[in-house]
Each structure stands twice: as structure tokens, then as C-alpha cells.
Write an enzyme that holds these catalytic residues in place. Structure first.
Site, mmCIF file in Angstrom:
data_model
loop_
_atom_site.group_PDB
_atom_site.id
_atom_site.type_symbol
_atom_site.label_atom_id
_atom_site.label_comp_id
_atom_site.label_asym_id
_atom_site.label_seq_id
_atom_site.Cartn_x
_atom_site.Cartn_y
_atom_site.Cartn_z
ATOM 1 C CD GLU A 155 -11.567 -4.450 -11.550
ATOM 2 O OE1 GLU A 155 -11.533 -4.264 -12.786
ATOM 3 O OE2 GLU A 155 -10.949 -5.376 -10.981
ATOM 4 C CD GLU A 261 -10.474 -9.305 -6.946
ATOM 5 O OE1 GLU A 261 -9.515 -9.209 -7.757
ATOM 6 O OE2 GLU A 261 -11.639 -8.970 -7.241
#
Length: 325
Positions: A155, A261
């Protein structure tokens, strides 16, 4: 009495048929079905508490071929204070995976979140470089040869595709990416090294384009990035653009991409099948990890996004994936 007897017989027949359907589901494995198409794994996220929950563990053991630790390998769990490491939770997951023949994705080495305050407070370039290298080296050395892939950085982009502000980017600039990947490669040359992010679900989106642009540049500079992970936390009905996004990510020059995810609000069969088929259709897509087993334990439990309901029963989407494979 004859009518009643026929009714009982009919009920018994239906019950046996239903039992057969249940038995058929139990005989299938979503990982086996998926890997039969040449992919490496269909996995899930977990950690010690979930693996000690019998209903959850039984599904993990039967259905999934890979595990990602949800929290136990993050910096605040592994090195809460400088130089003092705690591997209890991570050890449990890795040992379980070894005993049950599951691949492991290490998650994650460098992330701005769940980061101890002692790291966030560092302002000196040399100090942060040393801390970063030591953390990566210590964690990866412990599990050397036991981890299929590592999310080395996680991220690091804003939604427009620019680099996110973090202690790493502020103090080291984008060079923290090189430092992290080169350190990781030197520690465990056999592990696949990934950059992982969310909202990479459309080829035309700014973050997706930024990821591709930066990874191309970093690869050209010799930074050893093997793969891009797309988290794929989707809203309902948002699955149709995933194939194009995976294709775009693969075009960056990495050797593989993965859905890391996955969860989908509402968990519609069509959305899940679209995502599975997208990975099947993109040669560099090596695997899919759903972010949990049951809605009961999901970080998005209110949107019922997983393949098993809160009672650990398979949803329509589970059966649709098996049927599609």
C-alpha cells in the site's frame, strides 16, 4: 397409511439426495479444482486464533492450499520494540502450513500502517535504512525457504498513482523500495517478492496506472520485483474490470501477478466467478487468496463478502466457483 408411507419415502429420498449434494461439496476442494487449471494455489487469510477454531480450521485444511497471516507478520506484531522480536503468532501459522501442505504468503514487511511508533518517529536516513534492513533480514531469515512469496512493500501508492506519504517515503524517498527489495532478495533468493496494493481493479484507474508505471521503472533499474499483488476488495457488481486490470498489471514486466485479499460485498456468484475466470484467463496470474473463511470473522462482516456464511456453511458463490472450474 399408504399415502403416509409414500410421503415418508419421498422425504427420505429427498434427504438422501440432499446428503449426496452435501457430500459432493465436501468431496471437492476449491484449491484442487483451481490448481488443476495450472494455477499455484487458492488460499485464504488466517492466524493462530482462527486456526484454533475447529469449524474454521476444518475448512482451511480441506479447501485452501495457501495461507496468508492476517496480522501476525506485520511490523507491530513481529518487532513491537526495536530489536525485540516476537514470532509466536507467525510461527504457529507457518508450522501449521508445513504440517498441512499449504503454501505461505508472507505479509507484510514494509507498510505505513500497524507500524510501531518507534519506527514512525525515525527522521534520520541512515538510521531508518539500518532499521529497515535489520527488520527485513531478521523476519525473512527466520522463515527462509518456507515462504512462497513475500509482500515486501504494501500500500505505498495514493489513489492517483503517486507515492503515499509515509515515514519511509519522507525519510528515504522512493529509494526505500530499492532497499527493501534488494535486502529481501539477498536474504531469501528463492522467495517471490511482491509489491501489494488495493484498488487495482480497473486498468484505467490512476492507482493501477501508477503501479504499472513505477514498477516498469523500478524493474528497468534492476530492482528485483517478481510480482504485483492486487488485494481485490470489491464492491458488489465491480468484478467485470478485474481481467483488464490483471492484464495491465502483468504488462509491467513482472513474472507473476496474484489476487491477494479477495472479498466481494454481497458475495454474488457472478462476481466471484468473474474474478476466478479473470485469473484463469491471465497467464501470469498464479493464484487467488480470499481474505478469510467465514463472514463471522471478516473485517467487512457487515457486507457478507466471503465464501462461507457466519455459520461456516458454503454460500452459492462457493458452489458456483466449483461448478465453473
Amino acid at each position: 397409511m399408504v399415502v403416509l408411507s409414500k410421503l415418508v419415502s419421498s422425504i427420505l429420498f429427498v434427504s438422501l439426495v440432499s446428503a449426496g449434494v452435501i457430500e459432493e461439496r465436501q468431496a471437492a476442494s476449491i484449491n484442487q479444482a483451481f490448481t488443476s487449471h495450472g494455477k499455484k494455489y487458492f488460499g485464504t487469510a488466517s492466524d493462530q486464533a482462527l486456526l484454533q477454531k475447529s469449524q474454521n480450521e476444518a475448512i482451511v485444511r480441506k479447501d485452501f492450499g495457501q495461507l496468508t497471516p492476517e496480522n501476525s507478520m506485520k511490523w507491530d506484531a513481529t518487532e513491537p520494540s526495536q530489536g525485540r522480536f516476537n514470532f509466536a503468532g507467525a510461527d504457529f501459522l507457518v508450522n501449521y502450513a508445513k504440517q498441512n501442505g499449504k503454501k505461505v504468503r508472507g505479509h507484510t514487511l514494509v507498510w505505513h500502517s500497524q507500524l510501531p511508533s518507534w519506527v514512525s518517529a525515525i527522521s534520520d536516513k541512515n538510521t531508518l535504512t539500518s532499521v529497515l534492513k535489520n527488520h527485513i533480514t531478521t523476519v525473512m531469515t527466520r522463515y527462509k525457504g518456507q515462504i512462497y512469496a513475500w509482500d515486501v512493500v504494501n500500500e505505498i501508492f495514493n489513489e492517483d498513482g503517486s507515492l503515499r506519504d509515509s515515514v519511509f517515503s519522507r525519510v528515504l524517498g522512493e529509494d526505500f523500495v530499492r532497499i527493501a527489495f534488494e535486502t529481501a532478495r539477498s536474504v531469501d533468493p528463492s522467495a517471490k517478492l511482491y509489491i501489494n496494493d488495493y484498488n487495482l481493479d480497473s486498468a484505467s484507474y490512476g492507482k493501477t496506472q501508477g503501479m504499472v508505471r513505477y514498477v516498469k521503472k523500478w524493474l528497468a533499474a534492476g530492482i528485483p520485483i517478481d510480482g504485483i499483488g492486487t488485494q481485490t476488495h470489491l464492491g458488489a457488481g465491480a468484478s467485470s474490470s478485474v481481467k483488464g486490470a490483471l492484464t495491465a498489471l502483468a504488462s509491467s514486466g513482472v513474472s507473476e501477478v496474484a489476487i491477494t485479499e479477495l472479498d466481494i460485498a454481497g458475495a454474488s456468484s457472478q462476481d466471484y466467478v468473474n474474478v476466478v475466470k479473470a485469473c484463469l484467463d491471465v497467464p501470469k496470474c498464479v493464484g487467488i487468496t480470499v481474505w478469510g473463511v467465514s463472514d463471522r470473522d471478516s473485517w467487512r462482516s457487515g457486507s457478507s463478502p466471503l465464501l462461507f456464511d457466519s455459520n461456516y456453511q458454503p454460500k452459492a458463490a462457493y458452489n458456483a466457483i466449483i461448478a465453473a472450474l
